[in-house]
Design a protein around this motif. Sequence first.
Motif, PDB file in Angstrom:
ATOM      1  N   ARG A  26      82.314  97.141  90.977  1.00 17.98           N
ATOM      2  CA  ARG A  26      83.576  97.873  90.793  1.00 17.98           C
ATOM      3  C   ARG A  26      84.714  96.887  90.564  1.00 17.98           C
ATOM      4  O   ARG A  26      85.540  97.049  89.677  1.00 17.98           O
ATOM      5  N   CYS A  27      84.785  95.838  91.375  1.00 21.73           N
ATOM      6  CA  CYS A  27      85.846  94.834  91.257  1.00 21.73           C
ATOM      7  C   CYS A  27      85.812  94.187  89.878  1.00 21.73           C
ATOM      8  O   CYS A  27      86.851  94.075  89.216  1.00 21.73           O
ATOM      9  N   ASP A  30      86.895  96.595  87.104  1.00 25.54           N
ATOM     10  CA  ASP A  30      88.331  96.901  87.107  1.00 25.54           C
ATOM     11  C   ASP A  30      89.208  95.719  86.701  1.00 25.54           C
ATOM     12  O   ASP A  30      90.371  95.882  86.376  1.00 25.54           O
ATOM     13  N   ALA A  31      88.644  94.512  86.733  1.00 22.16           N
ATOM     14  CA  ALA A  31      89.435  93.304  86.465  1.00 22.16           C
ATOM     15  C   ALA A  31      89.759  93.183  84.980  1.00 22.16           C
ATOM     16  O   ALA A  31      88.973  93.588  84.125  1.00 22.16           O
ATOM     17  N   VAL A  40      86.780  87.522  93.604  1.00 22.20           N
ATOM     18  CA  VAL A  40      86.225  88.829  93.984  1.00 22.20           C
ATOM     19  C   VAL A  40      86.471  89.060  95.477  1.00 22.20           C
ATOM     20  O   VAL A  40      86.945  90.123  95.885  1.00 22.20           O
ATOM     21  N   HIS A  43      90.145  89.786  96.111  1.00 27.81           N
ATOM     22  CA  HIS A  43      90.480  91.142  95.657  1.00 27.81           C
ATOM     23  C   HIS A  43      89.994  92.173  96.672  1.00 27.81           C
ATOM     24  O   HIS A  43      90.732  93.090  97.030  1.00 27.81           O
ATOM     25  N   LEU A  44      88.757  92.030  97.130  1.00 28.49           N
ATOM     26  CA  LEU A  44      88.215  92.987  98.093  1.00 28.49           C
ATOM     27  C   LEU A  44      88.968  92.922  99.419  1.00 28.49           C
ATOM     28  O   LEU A  44      89.193  93.956 100.054  1.00 28.49           O
ATOM     29  N   ASN A  47      92.115  94.951  98.871  1.00 34.01           N
ATOM     30  CA  ASN A  47      92.034  96.328  98.390  1.00 34.01           C
ATOM     31  C   ASN A  47      90.909  97.169  98.969  1.00 34.01           C
ATOM     32  O   ASN A  47      90.662  98.266  98.479  1.00 34.01           O
ATOM     33  N   SER A  48      90.232  96.694  99.994  1.00 35.13           N
ATOM     34  CA  SER A  48      89.084  97.432 100.495  1.00 35.13           C
ATOM     35  C   SER A  48      89.073  97.454 102.014  1.00 35.13           C
ATOM     36  O   SER A  48      89.510  96.505 102.661  1.00 35.13           O
TER      37      SER A  48
END
Length: 141
Positions: A26-27, A30-31, A40, A43-44, A47-48
């Motif tokens: 998903r990451c 979406d990038a 990665v 980002h997680l 946002n997670s």
Amino acid sequence: MTDPDLSRRIRDAGGRVTTARLAVLRCLADADEPLTPDEVLEHLARNSDHVPDRVTIYRAIDWLAVHGLVRRLATVGRAARYEPVEDREAHAHFQCRRCAQTRCLPAPTPPLPPLPPGYAAERIELVIHGLCAACRAGDTP
């Protein structure tokens, strides 16, 4: 692409849909540009609610790459960058030799040089190396 679509891709590749595999795919999907495993993870983390550890991220990326769901890009330096393998047009990449920023570029498929008899091309990578605007302007050491 939706999570059910991404889950289907993982199952179609013969794997179990794990939280880490789905989150990484998903990451990357979406990038706007190819990401390193550390990007990665960052980002997680931002946002997670569920953030796999670094080893799990690397294992998920390795599994996705081996099964043809993400592609490892040839890059300068030690950190590999990854992007999803999608049904989108072929494209090139620009990588800054100073800051290593990597951008996707639209590009027509370059003409293929003649291959020896019996050879068959499966993919072409085009990476343009140079300096990004910020590095050219001296904003990045």
